[in-house]
Design an enzyme around this catalytic site. Structure first.
Site, PDB file in Angstrom:
ATOM      1  N   HIS A 218      24.705  78.845  17.210  1.00  0.00           N
ATOM      2  CA  HIS A 218      24.425  78.394  18.523  1.00  0.00           C
ATOM      3  C   HIS A 218      25.610  78.711  18.799  1.00  0.00           C
ATOM      4  CE1 HIS A 218      21.882  75.968  19.415  1.00  0.00           C
ATOM      5  NE2 HIS A 218      21.450  76.043  18.065  1.00  0.00           N
ATOM      6  N   ARG A 361      16.359  69.481  27.634  1.00  0.00           N
ATOM      7  CA  ARG A 361      15.860  69.420  26.558  1.00  0.00           C
ATOM      8  C   ARG A 361      16.470  68.240  25.836  1.00  0.00           C
ATOM      9  NH1 ARG A 361      16.548  73.259  21.392  1.00  0.00           N
ATOM     10  NH2 ARG A 361      18.742  72.674  22.038  1.00  0.00           N
ATOM     11  N   GLU A 469       8.628  74.725  16.869  1.00  0.00           N
ATOM     12  CA  GLU A 469       9.411  75.531  16.268  1.00  0.00           C
ATOM     13  C   GLU A 469       9.125  74.638  14.321  1.00  0.00           C
ATOM     14  OE1 GLU A 469      13.242  74.401  17.648  1.00  0.00           O
ATOM     15  OE2 GLU A 469      12.938  72.148  17.737  1.00  0.00           O
ATOM     16  N   CYS A 540      10.674  80.402  23.835  1.00  0.00           N
ATOM     17  CA  CYS A 540      12.224  80.295  24.766  1.00  0.00           C
ATOM     18  C   CYS A 540      13.566  79.933  23.583  1.00  0.00           C
ATOM     19  CB  CYS A 540      12.798  78.303  25.192  1.00  0.00           C
ATOM     20  SG  CYS A 540      12.294  76.936  24.099  1.00  0.00           S
TER      21      CYS A 540
HETATM   22  C1  PEP Z   1      14.125  77.704  19.075  1.00  0.00           C
HETATM   23  O1  PEP Z   1      14.574  77.414  17.565  1.00  0.00           O
HETATM   24  O2  PEP Z   1      14.130  78.444  19.157  1.00  0.00           O
HETATM   25  C2  PEP Z   1      15.679  77.224  19.837  1.00  0.00           C
HETATM   26  C3  PEP Z   1      15.187  77.749  21.063  1.00  0.00           C
HETATM   27  O3  PEP Z   1      16.078  76.127  19.622  1.00  0.00           O
HETATM   28  P1  PEP Z   1      17.638  76.490  19.675  1.00  0.00           P
HETATM   29  O4  PEP Z   1      17.567  77.530  19.424  1.00  0.00           O
HETATM   30  O5  PEP Z   1      18.699  75.758  20.672  1.00  0.00           O
HETATM   31  O6  PEP Z   1      17.757  75.701  18.145  1.00  0.00           O
HETATM   32 MG    MG Z   2      15.050  75.515  17.770  1.00  0.00          MG
END
Ligand code: PEP
Ligand code: MG
Length: 620
Positions: A218, A361, A469, A540
């Site tokens: 992140h 989300r 995912e 995304c």
């Molecule tokens: C992903 O897993 O691709 C996503 C967009 O969610 P995050 O990166 O916040 O887990």
């Molecule tokens: Mg994710």
């Protein structure tokens, strides 16, 4: 559309120059990590969380003992104040059980034996307060680590939590607002917690270097969304760099240089300027439509973490927000935000977003992120596969409903775009694994709507979407699609779960690759299923902003992409060079390759042929 730019030309010249320049650097000043956010930055190092990394190093003078004890006492008081506030608020909003952790922290902060040890190490052994805290962690680690007793191990984590809070008051200029962060700052940390990155937002942070973390951690995602060059996985960099050192971050190839010589510094200063010029130049296409070379319209949206990103999504020419990660709202708050607070924030984000289009989300906490008021995840052997996202939200129904209600209410505040169209808010649920979960989520939605109706609170209709995912959901997609209005593919997680390779572990980053044949095959089948059932599908994950992946996704039939705002201009430019038949051919030839190395090489060659003026972006 932009074709040949001065900025790009200069960059091309600089590529060979970089090799020459860096070869002159003594190798010990130069380190290699994983490039996680492109660009070049130069600045003064600011090392955080040294307390865990430099145990016992710092020594004070005898005449400074009283001041150091006072500094520790001050941090202790501030920490006590913090945990008491948290305890009250969490208890009111979530419940006694969740708040219990803070009363444990309060007892630790007041524990005479523990506090006495820190004081003794400061006054007798002349340890600085941070060094004494590091020693404290070491001391308890020695005692508890050997134990197989879960309870004792939990106490160690509590102590670490408390020490982290104390040390942030002691030494973290990011929180205390001291003068340490002036000018251009390069943050150097072991692992930057999402909440820390959020705090960095308002400071002049020009670059980030971390010892841990990977492409999709992140911290990396936020660095990219802010356009901050970042390199992760630079092992032991905190032993090498000190606060105040001059540091270069080269987010193109993952190099970090500590205290470069004058020649290298001058070379990189030029590169840094040129990157900024290129970025600004590309951003000029913000008002151009996103279309392929054969005029197919694309939806290039932005991933955001808050209102600042929504504004930069507008500046970068995104058509909407394809992913609003709400967890940063919680991570940035010291306690649970109330429904009203959430509603106001979501409403303001919708107001600020491009075309007032936002996919919100729900909380995706767990894995690499935790908020203390929602319980612990750190004792799970496999947190990414454990109690995270909706799995956690399901167990906090009141809290979950509160978030859904706030989103529905934000959807009810009609904003008009410049063209007179209404705002569009959708809700997106992360980590969906099976149909039962979708049914449960629908029930939550119905309940939230019903409550708002009864309370006569205005709310709006939202699209109901799931993230794909989890591989199980990707494989069963044809059976899940009838239960949703739209789908968003979270490739960051999908790739890590499919490849069984942690997205934040540099040791397995060679496996956690979106261009792996298995990933391409799975993505292709998901996009095909969505298109054949007429369900809107977006991708995304971070790969949406990567040129090589973008051309493949285009070839698969994907038309909606959501990425870090900083990547929208370059992907828009790239799209204008590629026609759909060409993208399909490129995909077909990628699907014939057997290794990701070959796929990457083939794609790079094709892209350089199709858009030679975008070489610096393609080669990133
Ligand atoms: C992903 O897993 O691709 C996503 C967009 O969610 P995050 O990166 O916040 O887990
Ligand atoms: Mg994710």
């Amino acid at each position: 559309m932009l074709r040949e730019s001065g900025g790009i030309g200069l960059l091309l010249n600089m590529e060979s120059f970089t090799c020459v320049a860096t070869s002159k650097v003594e190798s010990k000043r130069m380190r290699k990590g994983i490039a996680v956010s492109p660009g070049v930055a130069i600045g003064t190092a600011y090392c955080i969380h040294e307390v865990f990394v430099h145990p016992g190093r710092e020594v004070i003078q005898r005449q400074d003992i009283a001041a150091e004890l006072a500094r520790f006492e001050n941090a202790r008081k501030q920490s006590l104040h913090d945990v008491r506030l948290l305890q009250t608020k969490v208890q009111r909003q979530i419940g006694k059980e969740a708040a219990a952790i803070f009363s444990t922290h309060e007892s630790i902060l007041q524990d005479p034996a523990l506090v006495g040890k820190v004081r003794t190490w400061i006054s007798q052994d002349l340890f600085s307060a941070p060094a004494a805290l590091a020693k404290l962690v070491e001391y308890y680690q020695g005692i508890f680590h050997k134990s197989r007793d879960e309870y004792l191990r939990e106490r160690l984590t509590d102590i670490r939590d408390v020490v982290e809070r104390l040390s942030s008051f002691l030494s973290d200029a990011l929180q205390t607002g001291s003068d340490a962060l002036t000018g251009s700052v390069i943050v150097v940390a072991d692992e930057l917690l999402p909440s820390q990155v959020v705090m960095l937002g308002s400071k002049a942070v020009h670059g980030i270097i971390t010892q841990a973390g990977g492409q999709t951690s992140h911290a990396a995602i936020i660095a990219r969304s802010r356009g901050i060059p970042a390199v992760s996985g630079v092992t032991h960099i905190l032993r090498q760099a000190k606060t105040g050192d001059t540091v270069i971050v080269d987010g193109r190839d993952g190099h970090v240089i500590v205290n470069p010589n004058a020649e290298v510094l001058a070379a990189y200063r030029k590169l840094e300027r040129e990157f900024v010029d290129l970025r600004d130049h590309l951003a000029h296409n913000r008002d151009q439509p996103a279309i392929t070379a054969d005029h197919e319209s694309l939806d290039l949206m932005a991933n955001i973490n808050g209102i600042g990103d929504a504004q930069s999504a507008v500046r970068m020419g995104a058509s909407g927000v394809g992913l609003y990660r709400t967890e940063y709202l919680y991570l940035a708050h010291t306690s649970v935000p109330s429904e009203q607070e959430q509603f106001e924030i979501y409403r303001d984000v919708v107001n600020a977003a491009p075309n007032h289009r936002v996919t919100i989300r729900t909380l995706d906490i767990g894995g690499d992120k935790s908020v203390p008021f929602l319980g612990r995840t750190q004792f799970e052997a496999n947190p990414f596969m454990g109690w995270r996202s909706i799995r956690l939200s399901f167990e906090h129904p009141a809290f979950f409903l509160q978030q859904i209600r706030a989103i529905l209410r934000a959807a009810g505040t009609v904003e008009l775009t410049d063209e007179g169209k209404c705002s569009q808010v959708d809700i997106l649920f992360p980590m969906v694994t099976n149909l039962e979960e979708l049914r449960r989520l629908r029930a939550f939605m119905r309940k939230a709507e019903q409550q708002l109706r009864m309370e006569h609170k205005p709310y709006g209709k939202v699209g109901f979407g799931m993230m794909v995912e989890v591989p199980a959901a990707a494989i069963m997609i044809d059976q899940l699609l009838p239960a949703v209005d739209f789908v968003s593919i979270g490739s960051n997680d999908l790739v890590q779960y499919l490849m069984a390779a942690d997205r934040d572990n540099p040791k397995v980053s060679h496996l956690c690759q979106p261009l792996s044949p298995a990933v391409i095959r799975l993505l292709e089948s998901v996009v095909r299923a969505c298109n054949s059932q007429g369900k809107p599908v977006t991708l995304c994950g971070e790969m949406a902003g990567q040129p090589q992946a973008f051309v493949l996704l285009l070839g698969m039939g994907l038309r909606r992409f959501s990425m870090s705002p900083a990547f929208v201009p370059s992907i828009k430019e790239l799209a204008s060079h590629i026609s759909l038949p060409v993208a399909k051919q490129v995909l077909a030839s990628a699907m014939r390759q057997k290794t990701n190395r070959k796929i990457h090489r083939m794609l790079t060659e094709q892209l350089l042929r199709l858009a030679p003026n975008l070489r610096p972006i393609i080669m990133q």
